[in-house]
Scaffold this motif. Sequence first.
Motif, PDB file in Angstrom:
ATOM      1  N   HIS A 138       0.815  -1.214   0.000  1.00 27.97           N
ATOM      2  CA  HIS A 138       0.000   0.000   0.000  1.00 27.97           C
ATOM      3  C   HIS A 138       0.853   1.272   0.000  1.00 27.97           C
ATOM      4  CE1 HIS A 138      -3.529  -2.357   0.254  1.00 27.97           C
ATOM      5  NE2 HIS A 138      -3.413  -2.680   1.532  1.00 27.97           N
ATOM      6  N   TYR A 139       2.004   1.208   0.636  1.00 28.70           N
ATOM      7  CA  TYR A 139       2.886   2.373   0.641  1.00 28.70           C
ATOM      8  C   TYR A 139       3.398   2.655  -0.778  1.00 28.70           C
ATOM      9  CZ  TYR A 139       2.828   2.115   5.723  1.00 28.70           C
ATOM     10  OH  TYR A 139       2.429   2.098   7.031  1.00 28.70           O
ATOM     11  N   LEU A 186       4.689   6.295  -1.117  1.00 31.06           N
ATOM     12  CA  LEU A 186       5.107   6.764   0.198  1.00 31.06           C
ATOM     13  C   LEU A 186       6.083   5.807   0.864  1.00 31.06           C
ATOM     14  CD1 LEU A 186       1.569   7.685   1.562  1.00 31.06           C
ATOM     15  CD2 LEU A 186       3.319   9.290   0.824  1.00 31.06           C
ATOM     16  N   SER A 187       6.774   6.316   1.871  1.00 29.17           N
ATOM     17  CA  SER A 187       7.582   5.445   2.726  1.00 29.17           C
ATOM     18  C   SER A 187       6.701   5.011   3.899  1.00 29.17           C
ATOM     19  CB  SER A 187       8.813   6.183   3.248  1.00 29.17           C
ATOM     20  OG  SER A 187       8.459   7.078   4.278  1.00 29.17           O
ATOM     21  N   SER A 188       7.137   4.008   4.616  1.00 30.12           N
ATOM     22  CA  SER A 188       6.344   3.518   5.749  1.00 30.12           C
ATOM     23  C   SER A 188       6.343   4.504   6.913  1.00 30.12           C
ATOM     24  CB  SER A 188       6.861   2.158   6.204  1.00 30.12           C
ATOM     25  OG  SER A 188       8.211   2.258   6.599  1.00 30.12           O
ATOM     26  N   ALA A 189       7.166   5.535   6.853  1.00 33.42           N
ATOM     27  CA  ALA A 189       7.201   6.556   7.902  1.00 33.42           C
ATOM     28  C   ALA A 189       6.265   7.730   7.592  1.00 33.42           C
ATOM     29  CB  ALA A 189       8.626   7.064   8.074  1.00 33.42           C
ATOM     30  N   ALA A 206      -5.513   1.202  -0.647  1.00 30.52           N
ATOM     31  CA  ALA A 206      -4.340   1.639   0.118  1.00 30.52           C
ATOM     32  C   ALA A 206      -4.723   2.748   1.085  1.00 30.52           C
ATOM     33  CB  ALA A 206      -3.238   2.099  -0.832  1.00 30.52           C
ATOM     34  N   TYR A 207      -5.506   3.689   0.627  1.00 32.38           N
ATOM     35  CA  TYR A 207      -5.927   4.789   1.493  1.00 32.38           C
ATOM     36  C   TYR A 207      -6.804   4.280   2.634  1.00 32.38           C
ATOM     37  CZ  TYR A 207      -8.017   9.078   3.201  1.00 32.38           C
ATOM     38  OH  TYR A 207      -8.433  10.091   4.011  1.00 32.38           O
ATOM     39  N   ASP A 208      -7.721   3.383   2.328  1.00 33.90           N
ATOM     40  CA  ASP A 208      -8.597   2.826   3.366  1.00 33.90           C
ATOM     41  C   ASP A 208      -7.791   2.195   4.491  1.00 33.90           C
ATOM     42  OD1 ASP A 208     -10.867   3.635   2.023  1.00 33.90           O
ATOM     43  OD2 ASP A 208     -11.277   1.653   1.155  1.00 33.90           O
ATOM     44  N   VAL A 209      -6.730   1.500   4.154  1.00 29.24           N
ATOM     45  CA  VAL A 209      -5.904   0.834   5.159  1.00 29.24           C
ATOM     46  C   VAL A 209      -5.000   1.833   5.874  1.00 29.24           C
ATOM     47  CG1 VAL A 209      -4.051  -0.846   5.516  1.00 29.24           C
ATOM     48  CG2 VAL A 209      -5.966  -1.406   4.014  1.00 29.24           C
ATOM     49  N   LEU A 210      -4.303   2.664   5.129  1.00 28.65           N
ATOM     50  CA  LEU A 210      -3.293   3.531   5.734  1.00 28.65           C
ATOM     51  C   LEU A 210      -3.873   4.746   6.459  1.00 28.65           C
ATOM     52  CD1 LEU A 210      -0.525   3.434   2.984  1.00 28.65           C
ATOM     53  CD2 LEU A 210      -0.758   2.016   5.038  1.00 28.65           C
ATOM     54  N   SER A 211      -5.114   5.103   6.189  1.00 26.11           N
ATOM     55  CA  SER A 211      -5.707   6.263   6.859  1.00 26.11           C
ATOM     56  C   SER A 211      -6.386   5.884   8.173  1.00 26.11           C
ATOM     57  CB  SER A 211      -6.716   6.956   5.942  1.00 26.11           C
ATOM     58  OG  SER A 211      -7.810   6.106   5.678  1.00 26.11           O
ATOM     59  N   ASP A 212      -6.608   4.607   8.409  1.00 25.58           N
ATOM     60  CA  ASP A 212      -7.217   4.132   9.651  1.00 25.58           C
ATOM     61  C   ASP A 212      -6.103   3.611  10.561  1.00 25.58           C
ATOM     62  OD1 ASP A 212      -8.266   1.685  11.287  1.00 25.58           O
ATOM     63  OD2 ASP A 212     -10.061   2.857  10.789  1.00 25.58           O
ATOM     64  N   ALA A 213      -5.986   4.184  11.745  1.00 29.35           N
ATOM     65  CA  ALA A 213      -4.864   3.859  12.646  1.00 29.35           C
ATOM     66  C   ALA A 213      -4.798   2.366  12.980  1.00 29.35           C
ATOM     67  CB  ALA A 213      -4.972   4.680  13.921  1.00 29.35           C
ATOM     68  N   ASP A 214      -5.937   1.753  13.270  1.00 27.38           N
ATOM     69  CA  ASP A 214      -5.941   0.329  13.634  1.00 27.38           C
ATOM     70  C   ASP A 214      -5.581  -0.558  12.445  1.00 27.38           C
ATOM     71  OD1 ASP A 214      -6.648   0.930  16.263  1.00 27.38           O
ATOM     72  OD2 ASP A 214      -8.804   0.801  15.822  1.00 27.38           O
ATOM     73  N   LYS A 215      -6.169  -0.264  11.286  1.00 24.19           N
ATOM     74  CA  LYS A 215      -5.869  -1.057  10.086  1.00 24.19           C
ATOM     75  C   LYS A 215      -4.405  -0.893   9.684  1.00 24.19           C
ATOM     76  CE  LYS A 215     -10.477  -0.844   8.004  1.00 24.19           C
ATOM     77  NZ  LYS A 215     -11.231  -0.333   6.839  1.00 24.19           N
ATOM     78  N   ARG A 216      -3.892   0.330   9.816  1.00 18.76           N
ATOM     79  CA  ARG A 216      -2.493   0.579   9.449  1.00 18.76           C
ATOM     80  C   ARG A 216      -1.548  -0.176  10.375  1.00 18.76           C
ATOM     81  NH1 ARG A 216       0.424   6.414   8.263  1.00 18.76           N
ATOM     82  NH2 ARG A 216       2.478   5.546   7.803  1.00 18.76           N
TER      83      ARG A 216
END
Length: 91
Positions: free
Chosen positions: A4-5, A10-13, A50-60
């Motif tokens: 997803h990154y 994006l980087s994972s940071a 990717a956005y759905d996963v990375l924008s949610d703190a728990d999913k990320r």
Amino acid sequence: MTDHYTTLGLSSAATLADVKKAFRQQASFWHPDKNPAADAAARFRAVQEAYDVLSDADKRQAYDDNRRRNLLDSPIDTAREIWANYFNPLL
């Protein structure tokens, strides 16, 4: 499994603000109404996922934990996947 990154460039940071900005840029570019490429719809869906996963703190957090676990369990396979995604994203 796609990274997803990498999908969002994006980087994972990346921060949440970075994720939102990258999503808006990628979604605008890959939107099927604006991009005539044959794979635009598939790439747009990948950007949304990717956005759905990375924008949610728990999913990320779960996604990041799974990425780390895969790296530890099978480092060669994971390295190959990362390498392939880096040079051929969304294949």
